[in-house]
Design a protein around this motif. Sequence first.
Motif, PDB file in Angstrom:
ATOM      1  N   UNK A  96       0.836  -1.204   0.000  1.00  0.00           N
ATOM      2  CA  UNK A  96       0.000   0.000   0.000  1.00  0.00           C
ATOM      3  C   UNK A  96       0.873   1.257   0.000  1.00  0.00           C
ATOM      4  N   UNK A  97       1.931   1.250   0.787  1.00  0.00           N
ATOM      5  CA  UNK A  97       2.830   2.399   0.840  1.00  0.00           C
ATOM      6  C   UNK A  97       3.522   2.596  -0.512  1.00  0.00           C
ATOM      7  N   UNK A  98       3.930   1.504  -1.119  1.00  0.00           N
ATOM      8  CA  UNK A  98       4.587   1.583  -2.434  1.00  0.00           C
ATOM      9  C   UNK A  98       3.607   2.117  -3.482  1.00  0.00           C
ATOM     10  N   UNK A  99       2.369   1.612  -3.453  1.00  0.00           N
ATOM     11  CA  UNK A  99       1.356   2.073  -4.391  1.00  0.00           C
ATOM     12  C   UNK A  99       1.090   3.567  -4.197  1.00  0.00           C
ATOM     13  N   UNK A 100       1.017   4.005  -2.951  1.00  0.00           N
ATOM     14  CA  UNK A 100       0.785   5.425  -2.678  1.00  0.00           C
ATOM     15  C   UNK A 100       1.925   6.292  -3.201  1.00  0.00           C
ATOM     16  N   UNK A 101       3.150   5.828  -3.040  1.00  0.00           N
ATOM     17  CA  UNK A 101       4.297   6.586  -3.570  1.00  0.00           C
ATOM     18  C   UNK A 101       4.241   6.667  -5.095  1.00  0.00           C
ATOM     19  N   UNK A 102       3.867   5.549  -5.728  1.00  0.00           N
ATOM     20  CA  UNK A 102       3.765   5.542  -7.187  1.00  0.00           C
ATOM     21  C   UNK A 102       2.640   6.461  -7.665  1.00  0.00           C
ATOM     22  N   UNK A 103       1.516   6.433  -6.961  1.00  0.00           N
ATOM     23  CA  UNK A 103       0.411   7.310  -7.327  1.00  0.00           C
ATOM     24  C   UNK A 103       0.794   8.782  -7.173  1.00  0.00           C
ATOM     25  N   UNK A 104       1.479   9.100  -6.104  1.00  0.00           N
ATOM     26  CA  UNK A 104       1.917  10.481  -5.891  1.00  0.00           C
ATOM     27  C   UNK A 104       2.893  10.917  -6.981  1.00  0.00           C
ATOM     28  N   UNK A 105       3.815  10.040  -7.340  1.00  0.00           N
ATOM     29  CA  UNK A 105       4.767  10.365  -8.406  1.00  0.00           C
ATOM     30  C   UNK A 105       4.040  10.560  -9.728  1.00  0.00           C
ATOM     31  N   UNK A 106       3.056   9.712  -9.998  1.00  0.00           N
ATOM     32  CA  UNK A 106       2.289   9.844 -11.241  1.00  0.00           C
ATOM     33  C   UNK A 106       1.506  11.154 -11.256  1.00  0.00           C
TER      34      UNK A 106
END
Length: 55
Positions: free
Chosen positions: A9-19
């Motif tokens: 979940x943390x990794x997905x959130x970081x990827x979403x923020x970067x996107x």
Amino acid sequence: MTDSTQHDAARRNRLLEAAQQEMIKFERKENEFRKKDRAERAAELQPPLDKLNIH
């Protein structure tokens, strides 16, 4: 939640923020391009005022 799920979940959130940040940068560049393009086209459409004979 397990550690793996939290990590995912943390990794997905970081990827979403970067996107989202990349999308914001793209939108800014696109807006600047469109603004410049509109100004250039408007300048081309302007009639040359020195050639007009207004009586």
